[in-house]
Design a protein around this motif. Structure first.
Motif: not given
Ligand code: HEC
Ligand code: HEC
Length: 289
Positions: A43, A75-77, A111, A114, A116, A147
């Protein structure tokens, strides 16, 4: 959908509620979760905090902030440490499980890529419980990431909540390899023909895939189907192993960051898991795209 979402936590609760009987089995579950989270699913490849040179920032494991910009979308993790305000420390086990496998937050929002989620929908009940147990041990880091994914598919539910996923057959390397490559290590998210909006085409597995941009430039995930010239059909098992665990192609070329960066982590995968991935890759239909 709203109705289903309301019932999902109850069903998930049932699968998480069977607590491991003994301290030993709890320890085994946590060890499995740590192996999965830190090695197989890794992760941190997305959720660690990185500096401008894409090196992980010390003391900010899983604190989020990595920006993804693909196809003009962004996108921002998220921060997935145990911090109560900026991470997921105040979420229940059932809510964390629902985020990973059903792709929604406690407030019901979806959610997006990317992350997954489409692949994680196939994570077995046991492995999901193991990942949650491991996430609980991640030290809290205060780091606000607010974000949210701007992929249009972030607004589309992937399907009804998952009720239960059994373990893959342990005596079938191809089935185990598919589970690891598709659902856990999400190899096929990158290494498949891409549908619009950041989703992999399940019918195009192994074909040339996602174009990734970063400090390394733009690089496209290679064809890793069993096609003899377009794919890796003529590679030896050791050459495939070298790409996964050392980040080198069959001709000795160093692979770009998305592979090169993950390979030292994947080098720690259990040998049986690595061989299962190779058995699965060999079983893929040859793709010429
Ligand atoms: C390929 C990159 C990627 C990988 C791998 C990945 N994630 Fe994510 N994750 C994201 C992104 C990006 C978001 C934010 C998506 C959004 O804004 O909708 C996210 C969101 C989340 C969220 C929601 C948190 C919140 O506060 O909104 C959780 C929980 C989560 N991820 C857990 C995990 C776990 C656990 C793993 C490993 C099993 C994992 N993720 C692997 C990219 C990734
Ligand atoms: C985040 C996206 C991503 C993920 C996840 C990913 N790969 Fe890759 N992979 C790439 C990219 C990009 C390349 C091409 C790198 C280059 O050309 O320098 C590549 C190259 C490869 C190659 C070398 C192919 C060649 O012709 O040189 C193999 C084999 C491979 N990946 C296997 C895997 C396996 C197995 C997994 C899962 C354990 C995996 N990859 C996960 C992006 C990814």
């Amino acid at each position: 959908m709203t109705k289903l979402l309301r019932f999902a936590p109850i069903l998930l609760a049932a699968c998480l509620a069977a607590p491991p009987a003994s301290a030993q089995s709890r320890a085994d579950l946590l060890e499995r979760g740590r192996y999965l989270g830190e090695t197989v699913t890794f992760c941190g490849a997305c959720h660690n905090t990185f500096d401008r040179g894409m090196q992980p920032v010390e003391g900010m494991t899983l604190a989020g902030g990595r920006v993804f910009e693909e196809r003009g979308l962004r996108a921002v993790a998220a921060n997935i440490t145990q911090d109560h305000e900026t991470g997921i420390g105040s979420w229940t086990d059932v809510q964390i499980a629902a985020a990973i496998r059903d792709g929604h937050r406690p407030d019901g929002s979806l959610i997006g890529p990317p992350m997954p989620v489409e692949s994680y929908r196939g994570i077995s009940d046991r492995d999901l419980a193991a990942l949650v147990a491991w996430l609980r041990t991640v030290p809290p880091v205060r780091h606000a990431v607010t974000e949210r994914s701007r992929y249009p598919s972030a607004l589309t539910p992937l399907g009804p909540p998952i009720v239960s996923v059994p373990e893959p057959a342990s005596d079938d390397p191809v089935a185990r390899g598919r589970y690891i490559a598709v659902n856990l290590a999400h190899c096929m998210d990158c290494h498949s023909a891409q549908l619009s909006e950041g989703r992999a085409d399940p019918n195009g597995r192994g074909a040339r895939g996602l174009v990734l941009e970063g400090p390394w430039g733009a690089v496209q995930a290679a064809n890793i189907s069993s096609h003899p010239t377009e794919g890796i059909g003529r590679w030896t098992d050791e050459q495939i192993l070298g790409a996964i665990t050392r980040g080198v192609s069959a001709d000795g070329r160093r692979l770009a960051a998305p592979m090169g960066g993950r390979s030292p982590i994947w080098a720690r995968m259990e040998p049986a898991d690595l061989w299962a991935i190779i058995a699965y890759l060999r079983s893929l239909t040859p793709q010429d795209r």
